[in-house]
Scaffold this active site. Sequence first.
Site, PDB file in Angstrom:
ATOM      1  N   CYS A  86       0.909  -1.187   0.124  1.00 56.51           N
ATOM      2  CA  CYS A  86      -0.162  -0.131   0.202  1.00 56.51           C
ATOM      3  C   CYS A  86       0.807   1.339  -0.111  1.00 56.51           C
ATOM      4  O   CYS A  86       1.625   1.508  -1.063  1.00 56.51           O
ATOM      5  CB  CYS A  86      -1.008  -0.092   1.112  1.00 56.51           C
ATOM      6  N   HIS A 195      -3.418  -5.764   1.036  1.00 54.24           N
ATOM      7  CA  HIS A 195      -2.734  -5.971   2.213  1.00 54.24           C
ATOM      8  C   HIS A 195      -2.667  -7.387   2.779  1.00 54.24           C
ATOM      9  O   HIS A 195      -3.544  -8.014   3.297  1.00 54.24           O
ATOM     10  CB  HIS A 195      -3.305  -5.348   3.505  1.00 54.24           C
ATOM     11  N   GLU A 197      -0.917  -9.007   5.035  1.00 57.32           N
ATOM     12  CA  GLU A 197      -0.535  -8.845   6.185  1.00 57.32           C
ATOM     13  C   GLU A 197      -1.824  -8.833   7.157  1.00 57.32           C
ATOM     14  O   GLU A 197      -1.925  -8.893   8.343  1.00 57.32           O
ATOM     15  CB  GLU A 197       0.506  -7.800   6.946  1.00 57.32           C
TER      16      GLU A 197
END
Length: 227
Positions: A86, A195, A197
């Site tokens: 990002c 994302h 994560e």
Amino acid sequence: MRFAVPVFPGSNCDVDCAKAVRETLDRPVDLVWHTERNLEAYDAIILPGGFSYGDYLRTGALARFSPVMESVAEAAEKGKLILGICNGFQVLLEAGLLPGAMRVNDHLQFRCAIQSLRVENHQLPFTRLYEAGEEIHFPIAHGEGNYYCDPETLKELEEQGRIVFRYSGENPNGSVAGIAGVANPQGNVLGLMPHPERAIHDWMGSADGVRLFRSMLQTWEGMYGAA
């Protein structure tokens, strides 16, 4: 394998990235303030999401001048794995470590959702545990994810297999050719807007991000052994 997560003023996904490394790989990871100039001790670097320097001027435009970015560039040159997520992707674009630029979403709205992606290249250090053409799901959360590159660069990316992820179904931001993530020519630097994560447990809505981090570890172990 030791990870560094540089933290810029305005980063807000740094802790998420560190937790993802610990929970999926059980490997050491340090949050590193952006003034650090030496990342020699680390094998991989994750530039996190957020709003570095408040996104003043352009997203990532000021963070690229942080002292830590010199060491990030040196690590990339040495072949270490660099992952930009990002805002981290936006910083890599501004730093010239990846081609192209990022624009405001074409609908001018911030978009936060679970997004379908298609794995375009499953032979990179970040994607070797995925299948070619596999559809996976990562969260997105951005107002400036409208990736752009000129036609010549797009042709190069297509021909060299450097488009790593594309949006599947709806293009959430107007990104050229539906691009969600691209790699450098050597394949050791990856930037993506979604994302991974935030997709490491089923309760998050998807655990598809786990294989991205495990791919990084598998690549490193293949080079240096499971030390």
